[in-house]
Design an enzyme around this catalytic site. Structure first.
Site, PDB file in Angstrom:
ATOM      1  N   GLN A  52      -0.212   8.784  -9.607  1.00  0.00           N
ATOM      2  CA  GLN A  52       1.113   8.423 -10.097  1.00  0.00           C
ATOM      3  C   GLN A  52       1.121   8.179 -11.599  1.00  0.00           C
ATOM      4  O   GLN A  52       0.058   8.029 -12.211  1.00  0.00           O
ATOM      5  CB  GLN A  52       1.600   7.160  -9.357  1.00  0.00           C
ATOM      6  CG  GLN A  52       0.621   5.996  -9.451  1.00  0.00           C
ATOM      7  CD  GLN A  52       0.754   5.011  -8.309  1.00  0.00           C
ATOM      8  OE1 GLN A  52       1.752   4.990  -7.589  1.00  0.00           O
ATOM      9  NE2 GLN A  52      -0.246   4.162  -8.119  1.00  0.00           N
ATOM     10  N   TYR A  82       8.168 -12.357  -5.040  1.00  0.00           N
ATOM     11  CA  TYR A  82       7.641 -11.363  -4.087  1.00  0.00           C
ATOM     12  C   TYR A  82       6.251 -11.743  -3.587  1.00  0.00           C
ATOM     13  O   TYR A  82       5.999 -11.807  -2.379  1.00  0.00           O
ATOM     14  CB  TYR A  82       7.617  -9.999  -4.779  1.00  0.00           C
ATOM     15  CG  TYR A  82       7.022  -8.901  -3.940  1.00  0.00           C
ATOM     16  CD1 TYR A  82       7.795  -8.213  -3.009  1.00  0.00           C
ATOM     17  CD2 TYR A  82       5.683  -8.547  -4.070  1.00  0.00           C
ATOM     18  CE1 TYR A  82       7.239  -7.204  -2.233  1.00  0.00           C
ATOM     19  CE2 TYR A  82       5.128  -7.548  -3.304  1.00  0.00           C
ATOM     20  CZ  TYR A  82       5.903  -6.877  -2.392  1.00  0.00           C
ATOM     21  OH  TYR A  82       5.355  -5.884  -1.616  1.00  0.00           O
ATOM     22  N   ASP A 107      -2.357  -4.976  -8.156  1.00  0.00           N
ATOM     23  CA  ASP A 107      -2.169  -5.853  -9.314  1.00  0.00           C
ATOM     24  C   ASP A 107      -2.851  -7.205  -9.122  1.00  0.00           C
ATOM     25  O   ASP A 107      -3.037  -7.949 -10.083  1.00  0.00           O
ATOM     26  CB  ASP A 107      -0.670  -6.037  -9.602  1.00  0.00           C
ATOM     27  CG  ASP A 107       0.089  -6.475  -8.363  1.00  0.00           C
ATOM     28  OD1 ASP A 107      -0.020  -7.649  -7.968  1.00  0.00           O
ATOM     29  OD2 ASP A 107       0.789  -5.630  -7.767  1.00  0.00           O
ATOM     30  N   GLU A 127      -6.956  -0.681  -2.249  1.00  0.00           N
ATOM     31  CA  GLU A 127      -5.938  -0.143  -3.173  1.00  0.00           C
ATOM     32  C   GLU A 127      -6.314   1.294  -3.495  1.00  0.00           C
ATOM     33  O   GLU A 127      -7.463   1.588  -3.824  1.00  0.00           O
ATOM     34  CB  GLU A 127      -5.905  -1.004  -4.445  1.00  0.00           C
ATOM     35  CG  GLU A 127      -5.260  -0.355  -5.664  1.00  0.00           C
ATOM     36  CD  GLU A 127      -3.775  -0.031  -5.476  1.00  0.00           C
ATOM     37  OE1 GLU A 127      -3.016  -0.915  -5.054  1.00  0.00           O
ATOM     38  OE2 GLU A 127      -3.386   1.126  -5.776  1.00  0.00           O
ATOM     39  N   ASP A 158      -7.956   5.096   0.307  1.00  0.00           N
ATOM     40  CA  ASP A 158      -6.735   5.250   1.090  1.00  0.00           C
ATOM     41  C   ASP A 158      -6.687   4.193   2.208  1.00  0.00           C
ATOM     42  O   ASP A 158      -7.662   4.033   2.954  1.00  0.00           O
ATOM     43  CB  ASP A 158      -6.742   6.668   1.669  1.00  0.00           C
ATOM     44  CG  ASP A 158      -5.599   6.871   2.636  1.00  0.00           C
ATOM     45  OD1 ASP A 158      -4.444   6.729   2.212  1.00  0.00           O
ATOM     46  OD2 ASP A 158      -5.863   7.137   3.824  1.00  0.00           O
ATOM     47  N   ASP A 177       1.129  -4.639   0.787  1.00  0.00           N
ATOM     48  CA  ASP A 177       1.910  -4.744  -0.447  1.00  0.00           C
ATOM     49  C   ASP A 177       1.991  -3.356  -1.066  1.00  0.00           C
ATOM     50  O   ASP A 177       1.241  -3.010  -1.970  1.00  0.00           O
ATOM     51  CB  ASP A 177       1.231  -5.727  -1.400  1.00  0.00           C
ATOM     52  CG  ASP A 177       1.941  -5.775  -2.741  1.00  0.00           C
ATOM     53  OD1 ASP A 177       3.085  -5.307  -2.824  1.00  0.00           O
ATOM     54  OD2 ASP A 177       1.336  -6.264  -3.712  1.00  0.00           O
ATOM     55  N   SER A 178       2.930  -2.583  -0.564  1.00  0.00           N
ATOM     56  CA  SER A 178       2.985  -1.169  -0.968  1.00  0.00           C
ATOM     57  C   SER A 178       4.130  -0.911  -1.923  1.00  0.00           C
ATOM     58  O   SER A 178       5.058  -1.711  -2.051  1.00  0.00           O
ATOM     59  CB  SER A 178       3.171  -0.294   0.274  1.00  0.00           C
ATOM     60  OG  SER A 178       4.456  -0.489   0.795  1.00  0.00           O
ATOM     61  N   ASP A 180       7.152   2.139  -2.642  1.00  0.00           N
ATOM     62  CA  ASP A 180       8.182   2.630  -1.715  1.00  0.00           C
ATOM     63  C   ASP A 180       7.714   3.876  -0.960  1.00  0.00           C
ATOM     64  O   ASP A 180       6.742   4.519  -1.356  1.00  0.00           O
ATOM     65  CB  ASP A 180       9.471   2.909  -2.500  1.00  0.00           C
ATOM     66  CG  ASP A 180      10.025   1.628  -3.096  1.00  0.00           C
ATOM     67  OD1 ASP A 180      10.094   0.633  -2.361  1.00  0.00           O
ATOM     68  OD2 ASP A 180      10.356   1.619  -4.289  1.00  0.00           O
ATOM     69  N   TYR A 246      14.135  -5.877  -8.501  1.00  0.00           N
ATOM     70  CA  TYR A 246      14.080  -4.800  -7.513  1.00  0.00           C
ATOM     71  C   TYR A 246      15.511  -4.325  -7.245  1.00  0.00           C
ATOM     72  O   TYR A 246      16.451  -5.130  -7.306  1.00  0.00           O
ATOM     73  CB  TYR A 246      13.438  -5.280  -6.200  1.00  0.00           C
ATOM     74  CG  TYR A 246      11.932  -5.453  -6.263  1.00  0.00           C
ATOM     75  CD1 TYR A 246      11.177  -4.940  -7.316  1.00  0.00           C
ATOM     76  CD2 TYR A 246      11.251  -6.126  -5.253  1.00  0.00           C
ATOM     77  CE1 TYR A 246       9.801  -5.104  -7.366  1.00  0.00           C
ATOM     78  CE2 TYR A 246       9.865  -6.300  -5.292  1.00  0.00           C
ATOM     79  CZ  TYR A 246       9.151  -5.786  -6.352  1.00  0.00           C
ATOM     80  OH  TYR A 246       7.789  -5.944  -6.405  1.00  0.00           O
TER      81      TYR A 246
HETATM   82  N1  SPM Z   1       2.302  -6.816  -5.995  1.00  0.00           N
HETATM   83  C1  SPM Z   1       3.537  -6.246  -6.375  1.00  0.00           C
HETATM   84  C2  SPM Z   1       3.651  -4.845  -5.936  1.00  0.00           C
HETATM   85  C3  SPM Z   1       5.040  -4.531  -5.529  1.00  0.00           C
HETATM   86  N2  SPM Z   1       5.132  -3.842  -4.303  1.00  0.00           N
HETATM   87  C4  SPM Z   1       6.478  -3.589  -3.858  1.00  0.00           C
HETATM   88  C5  SPM Z   1       7.226  -2.783  -4.824  1.00  0.00           C
HETATM   89  C6  SPM Z   1       8.547  -2.317  -4.303  1.00  0.00           C
HETATM   90  C7  SPM Z   1       9.300  -1.655  -5.399  1.00  0.00           C
HETATM   91  N3  SPM Z   1      10.522  -1.068  -4.978  1.00  0.00           N
HETATM   92  C8  SPM Z   1      11.457  -1.942  -4.409  1.00  0.00           C
HETATM   93  C9  SPM Z   1      12.541  -1.173  -3.786  1.00  0.00           C
HETATM   94  C10 SPM Z   1      13.353  -2.047  -2.908  1.00  0.00           C
HETATM   95  N4  SPM Z   1      14.173  -1.291  -2.093  1.00  0.00           N
END
Ligand code: SPM
Length: 310
Positions: A52, A82, A107, A127, A158, A177-178, A180, A246
């Site tokens: 990416q 978050y 992160d 990760e 992976d 913790d992904s 999208d 977000y």
């Molecule tokens: N440790 C932080 C990593 C963040 N992971 C989630 C990121 C999501 C980003 N897009 C949010 C879209 C919400 N619909």
């Protein structure tokens, strides 16, 4: 890994200046017709990993911002909302978690929160993108501090492949913790992935996954809920929180438990995070009231989710 650091270059990524010159606008097919924008003070890093595009910039109002493939992953100002919720919602719901797996989360912010629990003995993190880890350590030390905990083992690879190799019943908790579900994280929203998680958890173990926005993605959420109900034989719940940077300002979490062990009531945590954790720095967002409130859904979302969720 191919990598370029064009911090000094004048050529900005596509998302920069696309709507307002000098501002970053978050444009994605996942939220068509809208784009949250932040004023850019300075581009600090631009790189392209095997997976990416990675950008870090200094914003006028949210501190440093980490962007992957044009989508905000965290800002210094609101990352607490978050990272604290995705971690403490599951870990305060089971007594004495000992073995925890984080998928994604390169992160380090979720690790920082997991490390608050004295009962935890082992924290694995898988990760896919080493550049995310390196960039976090360079630009977000208060987030990447999670990697400093000696209980942490970092696996670069992976998440699906990692889980396939995990012996059955290894973990008390898995946190996903992904990013999208387009790009490298696509598989992390699919049923086979949830099946692997269920296998990796002990009976009565818990999983918490990033589960998108009730304002934007009810179709995606419906699919996740349906898959989780088929896979996890304990409880299946949806919770949400606010994260101003977000899209739509909110993000949700799927919280599920495996069957065959002690029942898990996510709405009434049995393992409240205690004062001892404050030695790791004060919690900025999570508290007991927000924990309970996170499971209260607006009527339009409850109609879709609650009729399918325990
Ligand atoms: N440790 C932080 C990593 C963040 N992971 C989630 C990121 C999501 C980003 N897009 C949010 C879209 C919400 N619909």
């Amino acid at each position: 890994m191919a990598s370029t650091n064009n911090a000094a270059s004048n050529q900005l990524p596509e998302s920069f200046g696309a709507v307002i010159p000098g501002w970053f606008s978050e444009i994605s097919p996942l939220w068509p017709g809208e784009a949250h924008s932040l004023k850019v003070e300075k581009i600090l890093f631009q790189g392209k990993s095997d997976f990416q595009n990675v950008v870090v910039f200094e914003s006028s109002t949210y501190g440093k911002v980490l962007v992957l493939d044009g989508v905000i992953q965290l800002t210094e100002r609101d990352e607490c909302a978050y990272q604290e919720m995705i971690t403490h919602l599951p870990l305060s719901s089971i007594p004495r978690p000992q073995r925890v797996l984080v998928i994604g989360g390169g992160d380090g912010g979720v690790l920082r929160e997991v490390s608050r629990y004295a009962s935890v003995e082992k924290i694995d993190i898988c990760e896919i993108d080493r550049m995310v880890v390196d960039v976090a350590k360079q630009f977000f030390p208060k987030v990447a501090v999670g990697f400093d905990d000696p209980r942490v083992t970092l696996h670069i690879g992976d998440g699906v492949a990692f889980l396939k190799a995990v012996p059955e019943g290894t973990y008390d908790a898995v946190i996903v913790d992904s990013s999208d579900p387009i790009g490298p994280a696509r598989d992390l929203f699919e049923k086979p992935f949830f099946e692997l998680i269920a296998k990796a958890l002990r009976p009565g173990g818990v999983v918490c996954t990033q589960a998108e926005s009730i304002w934007l993605h009810m179709n995606i959420i419906q699919g996740i809920v349906a898959n989780c109900r088929q896979v996890f034989k304990g409880s299946v719940n949806y919770a949400w929180t606010t994260v101003p940077t977000y899209p739509s300002g909110v993000i949700g979490f799927m919280l599920c438990s495996t069957g065959g062990g002690p029942a898990v009531d996510f709405k009434n945590p049995v393992n409240p995070i205690d004062a001892e954790s404050e030695s790791k720095g004060a919690l900025k967002f999570y508290n007991a009231e927000l924990h309970r409130a996170a499971f209260c859904l607006p009527s339009f979302a409850r109609e879709v989710i609650d009729c399918k969720v325990n």
